[in-house]
Scaffold this active site. Structure first.
Site, PDB file in Angstrom:
ATOM      1  N   ASP A  19       0.838  -1.206   0.000  1.00 36.05           N
ATOM      2  CA  ASP A  19       0.000   0.000   0.000  1.00 36.05           C
ATOM      3  C   ASP A  19       0.873   1.256   0.000  1.00 36.05           C
ATOM      4  O   ASP A  19       1.983   1.245   0.525  1.00 36.05           O
ATOM      5  CB  ASP A  19      -0.901  -0.028   1.241  1.00 36.05           C
ATOM      6  CG  ASP A  19      -2.062   0.938   1.122  1.00 36.05           C
ATOM      7  OD1 ASP A  19      -2.320   1.436  -0.006  1.00 36.05           O
ATOM      8  OD2 ASP A  19      -2.715   1.210   2.140  1.00 36.05           O
ATOM      9  N   HIS A  36       2.578   3.700  -9.007  1.00 39.53           N
ATOM     10  CA  HIS A  36       2.474   2.267  -9.341  1.00 39.53           C
ATOM     11  C   HIS A  36       3.738   1.805 -10.085  1.00 39.53           C
ATOM     12  O   HIS A  36       4.210   0.692  -9.886  1.00 39.53           O
ATOM     13  CB  HIS A  36       1.222   1.995 -10.172  1.00 39.53           C
ATOM     14  CG  HIS A  36      -0.050   2.267  -9.415  1.00 39.53           C
ATOM     15  ND1 HIS A  36      -0.240   1.822  -8.123  1.00 39.53           N
ATOM     16  CD2 HIS A  36      -1.182   2.949  -9.741  1.00 39.53           C
ATOM     17  CE1 HIS A  36      -1.427   2.217  -7.688  1.00 39.53           C
ATOM     18  NE2 HIS A  36      -2.028   2.910  -8.647  1.00 39.53           N
ATOM     19  N   LEU A 130      11.501 -20.026  -4.941  1.00 40.65           N
ATOM     20  CA  LEU A 130      10.461 -19.171  -4.342  1.00 40.65           C
ATOM     21  C   LEU A 130       9.160 -19.336  -5.122  1.00 40.65           C
ATOM     22  O   LEU A 130       9.155 -19.295  -6.354  1.00 40.65           O
ATOM     23  CB  LEU A 130      10.894 -17.697  -4.410  1.00 40.65           C
ATOM     24  CG  LEU A 130       9.824 -16.665  -4.033  1.00 40.65           C
ATOM     25  CD1 LEU A 130       9.562 -16.702  -2.523  1.00 40.65           C
ATOM     26  CD2 LEU A 130      10.256 -15.251  -4.435  1.00 40.65           C
TER      27      LEU A 130
HETATM   28  C1  FPP Z   1      -1.757   0.188  -3.451  1.00 39.60           C
HETATM   29  O1  FPP Z   1      -1.401   1.523  -3.456  1.00 39.60           O
HETATM   30  C2  FPP Z   1      -1.308  -0.437  -4.678  1.00 39.60           C
HETATM   31  C3  FPP Z   1      -2.132  -0.975  -5.639  1.00 39.60           C
HETATM   32  C4  FPP Z   1      -3.603  -1.020  -5.487  1.00 39.60           C
HETATM   33  C5  FPP Z   1      -1.630  -1.538  -6.875  1.00 39.60           C
HETATM   34  C6  FPP Z   1      -0.283  -2.111  -6.726  1.00 39.60           C
HETATM   35  C7  FPP Z   1       0.037  -2.871  -7.921  1.00 39.60           C
HETATM   36  C8  FPP Z   1       1.223  -2.877  -8.500  1.00 39.60           C
HETATM   37  C9  FPP Z   1       2.385  -2.093  -8.046  1.00 39.60           C
HETATM   38  C10 FPP Z   1       1.420  -3.807  -9.615  1.00 39.60           C
HETATM   39  C11 FPP Z   1       1.813  -5.104  -9.005  1.00 39.60           C
HETATM   40  C12 FPP Z   1       2.569  -5.904  -9.912  1.00 39.60           C
HETATM   41  C13 FPP Z   1       3.144  -7.062  -9.604  1.00 39.60           C
HETATM   42  C14 FPP Z   1       4.015  -7.644 -10.598  1.00 39.60           C
HETATM   43  C15 FPP Z   1       2.946  -7.760  -8.350  1.00 39.60           C
HETATM   44  P1  FPP Z   1      -2.547   2.614  -3.479  1.00 39.60           P
HETATM   45  O2  FPP Z   1      -2.756   3.049  -4.878  1.00 39.60           O
HETATM   46  O3  FPP Z   1      -3.779   2.103  -2.808  1.00 39.60           O
HETATM   47  O4  FPP Z   1      -1.853   3.708  -2.629  1.00 39.60           O
HETATM   48  P2  FPP Z   1      -2.579   4.836  -1.774  1.00 39.60           P
HETATM   49  O5  FPP Z   1      -3.246   4.146  -0.619  1.00 39.60           O
HETATM   50  O6  FPP Z   1      -1.429   5.683  -1.339  1.00 39.60           O
HETATM   51  O7  FPP Z   1      -3.542   5.554  -2.671  1.00 39.60           O
END
Ligand code: FPP
Length: 250
Positions: A19, A36, A130
């Site tokens: 997060d 992201h 892993l």
């Molecule tokens: C949470 O931060 C993150 C997400 C909902 C998306 C995360 C996904 C990726 C980084 C891609 C993952 C890829 C792989 C290969 C595993 P948020 O947007 O909720 O952050 P905030 O709470 O600060 O708004």
């Protein structure tokens, strides 16, 4: 940071709620997608480090079933980045002995993403170091409900109504997904589970950190592992010291 031999964490099952990407970006005056993108770089770092530490299974919460409520443009960006990650990283994962799988619903994923997942899953199927599980369109409550329906049908067929057998079969059905989690980390400062591996985390050690996911690095991961090793897991029993003194007074 060099961990002593006893803290190499071989065989652990770690799960991470990644997060804070959006807030990391906002604090820098950047669009959420930049968060992201930085989050993907963090995924790459932490996966490498998990292999080095001998972690057996790492489950990353990449997209929850509730994340469909986000603006379409952000959803598209996340899936675009995920697809690029799979395309660019599969060979490296293979070389490092990582077996990649996804958990969660597949029927609502964009077709090109699904194709890339299937390619990565079959290319890395022999990975022994892993087991990397990426939770996509994932809801733990839905997973449990689906598994419960399957187990109920099986038990009805064999004419059993034992609650213990039901729990055992449900656990087995869910083992295919997250396995029993040892350590669950959530970055980004919030202290909640957000429908992630609820059954599997029954006895997980929970670790919440204010660090935003794009900033979570190898040292933070090691610090989390150290904290895990400092904790005494009792699984509902008594502390070891209490048991030893009880045994010596019998
Ligand atoms: C949470 O931060 C993150 C997400 C909902 C998306 C995360 C996904 C990726 C980084 C891609 C993952 C890829 C792989 C290969 C595993 P948020 O947007 O909720 O952050 P905030 O709470 O600060 O708004």
């Amino acid at each position: 940071m060099k961990l002593p031999e006893s803290m190499q964490s071989k065989g652990l099952n770690v799960a991470i709620i990644m997060d804070g990407n959006g807030r990391w970006a906002a604090r820098r005056g950047l669009p959420r997608v930049a968060g992201h993108r930085a989050g993907i770089a963090s995924v790459r770092r932490i996966v490498e480090h998990a292999v080095d530490r001998g972690i057996a299974r790492l489950t990353l919460y990449a997209f929850s079933s509730d994340n469909w409520r986000r603006p379409a443009s952000e959803i598209q960006s996340i899936f675009w980045l995920l697809r690029a990650f799979l395309r660019l990283e599969t060979q490296r994962l293979l070389r490092r002995g990582v077996r990649l799988q996804t958990i969660g619903r597949r029927d609502r994923l964009p077709k090109p993403v699904l194709r890339e997942i299937e390619k990565a899953e079959s290319a890395t199927a022999t990975g022994k170091c892993l087991h990397l599980c990426v939770a996509l369109d994932y809801s733990s409550q839905e997973s449990i409900a689906r598994a419960a329906v399957g187990v109920t049908e099986s038990l009805t067929n064999i004419g059993s109504s034992s609650l213990d057998i039901f729990k055992l079969m449900l656990t087995q059905a869910l083992m295919m997904e997250g396995g029993e989690v040892d350590l669950l980390i959530r970055t980004g400062g919030e202290k909640r589970l957000s429908d992630f591996l609820l059954w599997e985390s029954a006895y997980a050690e929970l670790l919440f950190t204010d660090c935003m996911w794009p900033e979570f690095d190898k040292n933070d991961f090691d610090a989390a592992l150290e904290e895990f090793h400092r904790r005494e897991r009792r699984f509902g029993g008594l502390p070891t010291a209490t048991l030893q003194s009880a045994a010596s007074t019998v």
